[in-house]
Scaffold this motif. Sequence first.
Motif, PDB file in Angstrom:
ATOM      1  N   ASP A  86      44.709 -36.104 -20.797  1.00  0.00           N
ATOM      2  CA  ASP A  86      44.900 -34.661 -20.790  1.00  0.00           C
ATOM      3  C   ASP A  86      43.575 -33.947 -21.071  1.00  0.00           C
ATOM      4  OD1 ASP A  86      46.608 -32.429 -20.492  1.00  0.00           O
ATOM      5  OD2 ASP A  86      46.631 -32.176 -22.674  1.00  0.00           O
ATOM      6  N   ALA A  87      42.793 -34.469 -22.000  1.00  0.00           N
ATOM      7  CA  ALA A  87      41.499 -33.871 -22.336  1.00  0.00           C
ATOM      8  C   ALA A  87      40.518 -33.973 -21.181  1.00  0.00           C
ATOM      9  CB  ALA A  87      40.923 -34.533 -23.579  1.00  0.00           C
ATOM     10  N   LEU A  88      40.606 -35.024 -20.394  1.00  0.00           N
ATOM     11  CA  LEU A  88      39.674 -35.221 -19.284  1.00  0.00           C
ATOM     12  C   LEU A  88      39.767 -34.124 -18.233  1.00  0.00           C
ATOM     13  CD1 LEU A  88      39.801 -39.066 -18.663  1.00  0.00           C
ATOM     14  CD2 LEU A  88      38.022 -37.739 -19.797  1.00  0.00           C
ATOM     15  N   LYS A  89      40.912 -33.466 -18.138  1.00  0.00           N
ATOM     16  CA  LYS A  89      41.077 -32.401 -17.150  1.00  0.00           C
ATOM     17  C   LYS A  89      40.123 -31.241 -17.406  1.00  0.00           C
ATOM     18  CE  LYS A  89      45.351 -31.776 -17.850  1.00  0.00           C
ATOM     19  NZ  LYS A  89      46.722 -31.292 -17.884  1.00  0.00           N
ATOM     20  N   ASP A  90      39.731 -31.028 -18.660  1.00  0.00           N
ATOM     21  CA  ASP A  90      38.876 -29.898 -19.017  1.00  0.00           C
ATOM     22  C   ASP A  90      37.392 -30.238 -19.041  1.00  0.00           C
ATOM     23  OD1 ASP A  90      41.041 -28.214 -19.304  1.00  0.00           O
ATOM     24  OD2 ASP A  90      41.239 -28.556 -21.450  1.00  0.00           O
ATOM     25  N   ILE A  91      37.053 -31.505 -18.926  1.00  0.00           N
ATOM     26  CA  ILE A  91      35.657 -31.927 -19.018  1.00  0.00           C
ATOM     27  C   ILE A  91      35.117 -32.181 -17.619  1.00  0.00           C
ATOM     28  CG2 ILE A  91      34.074 -33.680 -19.896  1.00  0.00           C
ATOM     29  CD1 ILE A  91      36.164 -34.196 -22.123  1.00  0.00           C
ATOM     30  N   GLY A  92      33.958 -31.616 -17.344  1.00  0.00           N
ATOM     31  CA  GLY A  92      33.322 -31.839 -16.057  1.00  0.00           C
ATOM     32  C   GLY A  92      31.867 -32.230 -16.234  1.00  0.00           C
ATOM     33  N   PHE A  93      31.401 -33.062 -15.338  1.00  0.00           N
ATOM     34  CA  PHE A  93      30.004 -33.477 -15.320  1.00  0.00           C
ATOM     35  C   PHE A  93      29.273 -32.598 -14.315  1.00  0.00           C
ATOM     36  CE2 PHE A  93      32.376 -37.038 -16.856  1.00  0.00           C
ATOM     37  CZ  PHE A  93      31.553 -37.635 -17.798  1.00  0.00           C
ATOM     38  N   VAL A  94      28.129 -32.062 -14.717  1.00  0.00           N
ATOM     39  CA  VAL A  94      27.384 -31.148 -13.857  1.00  0.00           C
ATOM     40  C   VAL A  94      25.968 -31.659 -13.633  1.00  0.00           C
ATOM     41  CG1 VAL A  94      26.354 -28.845 -13.723  1.00  0.00           C
ATOM     42  CG2 VAL A  94      28.716 -29.097 -14.441  1.00  0.00           C
ATOM     43  N   TYR A  95      25.602 -31.723 -12.354  1.00  0.00           N
ATOM     44  CA  TYR A  95      24.232 -32.005 -11.941  1.00  0.00           C
ATOM     45  C   TYR A  95      23.652 -30.704 -11.415  1.00  0.00           C
ATOM     46  CZ  TYR A  95      25.410 -36.986 -11.902  1.00  0.00           C
ATOM     47  OH  TYR A  95      25.790 -38.254 -12.244  1.00  0.00           O
ATOM     48  N   VAL A  96      22.418 -30.409 -11.792  1.00  0.00           N
ATOM     49  CA  VAL A  96      21.696 -29.278 -11.229  1.00  0.00           C
ATOM     50  C   VAL A  96      20.526 -29.873 -10.455  1.00  0.00           C
ATOM     51  CG1 VAL A  96      20.431 -27.157 -11.695  1.00  0.00           C
ATOM     52  CG2 VAL A  96      22.390 -27.779 -13.137  1.00  0.00           C
ATOM     53  N   ALA A  97      20.560 -29.719  -9.136  1.00  0.00           N
ATOM     54  CA  ALA A  97      19.553 -30.359  -8.287  1.00  0.00           C
ATOM     55  C   ALA A  97      19.051 -29.374  -7.245  1.00  0.00           C
ATOM     56  CB  ALA A  97      20.139 -31.593  -7.614  1.00  0.00           C
ATOM     57  N   PHE A  98      17.793 -29.001  -7.363  1.00  0.00           N
ATOM     58  CA  PHE A  98      17.144 -28.115  -6.404  1.00  0.00           C
ATOM     59  C   PHE A  98      16.119 -28.936  -5.653  1.00  0.00           C
ATOM     60  CE2 PHE A  98      19.427 -25.123  -8.664  1.00  0.00           C
ATOM     61  CZ  PHE A  98      19.210 -23.829  -8.238  1.00  0.00           C
ATOM     62  N   GLY A  99      16.296 -29.057  -4.357  1.00  0.00           N
ATOM     63  CA  GLY A  99      15.379 -29.839  -3.529  1.00  0.00           C
ATOM     64  C   GLY A  99      15.983 -31.173  -3.145  1.00  0.00           C
ATOM     65  N   ALA A 100      15.570 -31.676  -1.986  1.00  0.00           N
ATOM     66  CA  ALA A 100      16.153 -32.886  -1.397  1.00  0.00           C
ATOM     67  C   ALA A 100      16.003 -34.113  -2.305  1.00  0.00           C
ATOM     68  CB  ALA A 100      15.520 -33.159  -0.041  1.00  0.00           C
ATOM     69  N   LYS A 101      14.854 -34.267  -2.949  1.00  0.00           N
ATOM     70  CA  LYS A 101      14.629 -35.431  -3.807  1.00  0.00           C
ATOM     71  C   LYS A 101      15.658 -35.487  -4.937  1.00  0.00           C
ATOM     72  CE  LYS A 101      11.489 -37.312  -7.218  1.00  0.00           C
ATOM     73  NZ  LYS A 101      10.354 -37.050  -8.080  1.00  0.00           N
ATOM     74  N   TYR A 102      15.890 -34.359  -5.589  1.00  0.00           N
ATOM     75  CA  TYR A 102      16.794 -34.336  -6.736  1.00  0.00           C
ATOM     76  C   TYR A 102      18.262 -34.401  -6.309  1.00  0.00           C
ATOM     77  CZ  TYR A 102      12.500 -33.385  -9.127  1.00  0.00           C
ATOM     78  OH  TYR A 102      11.219 -33.477  -9.603  1.00  0.00           O
ATOM     79  N   ILE A 103      18.562 -33.881  -5.137  1.00  0.00           N
ATOM     80  CA  ILE A 103      19.924 -34.030  -4.610  1.00  0.00           C
ATOM     81  C   ILE A 103      20.206 -35.501  -4.342  1.00  0.00           C
ATOM     82  CG2 ILE A 103      21.435 -33.551  -2.643  1.00  0.00           C
ATOM     83  CD1 ILE A 103      20.097 -30.762  -2.512  1.00  0.00           C
ATOM     84  N   GLN A 104      19.251 -36.193  -3.739  1.00  0.00           N
ATOM     85  CA  GLN A 104      19.414 -37.626  -3.466  1.00  0.00           C
ATOM     86  C   GLN A 104      19.608 -38.401  -4.771  1.00  0.00           C
ATOM     87  OE1 GLN A 104      19.779 -39.076  -0.498  1.00  0.00           O
ATOM     88  NE2 GLN A 104      20.037 -41.068  -1.440  1.00  0.00           N
ATOM     89  N   GLU A 105      18.791 -38.118  -5.773  1.00  0.00           N
ATOM     90  CA  GLU A 105      18.947 -38.774  -7.077  1.00  0.00           C
ATOM     91  C   GLU A 105      20.328 -38.495  -7.670  1.00  0.00           C
ATOM     92  OE1 GLU A 105      14.388 -38.835  -8.850  1.00  0.00           O
ATOM     93  OE2 GLU A 105      15.864 -37.529  -9.775  1.00  0.00           O
ATOM     94  N   SER A 106      20.782 -37.248  -7.550  1.00  0.00           N
ATOM     95  CA  SER A 106      22.098 -36.874  -8.081  1.00  0.00           C
ATOM     96  C   SER A 106      23.221 -37.625  -7.389  1.00  0.00           C
ATOM     97  CB  SER A 106      22.326 -35.362  -7.941  1.00  0.00           C
ATOM     98  OG  SER A 106      21.412 -34.658  -8.722  1.00  0.00           O
ATOM     99  N   MET A 107      23.089 -37.835  -6.099  1.00  0.00           N
ATOM    100  CA  MET A 107      24.103 -38.565  -5.346  1.00  0.00           C
ATOM    101  C   MET A 107      24.195 -40.014  -5.836  1.00  0.00           C
ATOM    102  SD  MET A 107      23.305 -37.025  -1.559  1.00  0.00           S
ATOM    103  CE  MET A 107      24.388 -38.129  -0.689  1.00  0.00           C
TER     104      MET A 107
END
Length: 107
Positions: free
Chosen positions: A6-27
């Motif tokens: 039930d608690a997991l529904k309210d928790i989210g993981f957030v990546y902030v990625a600006f630029g192709a390199k950081y988007i790839q790392e986030s993926m």
Amino acid sequence: MDWHSDALKDIGFVYVAFGAKYIQESMISATSLKKYMPEAQVTLITDRTSNPESLIFDQVIRLEDPPDDRIHPRYYGFWNKIRGIIASPHPYTMFVDSDTCFGGAVW
């Protein structure tokens, strides 16, 4: 449903990625996260308009760039992380750096 799921529904993981390199790392990082925590809600906050990442991320939110013109370019990365965390759609947010590799569940 127990308190844990039930608690997991309210928790989210957030990546902030600006630029192709950081988007790839986030993926790559989000793939390792989902391997150990497939129920986790994972959001990418980015400056890009295309969404090939939507297969990995539950949500993709676009933020306009460049940041505030009062911010020195040296600090854009920090400023974008703050903006991204503020823009999180989750009641409780766990920020994840794009180069994080998960080796197991975090709870």
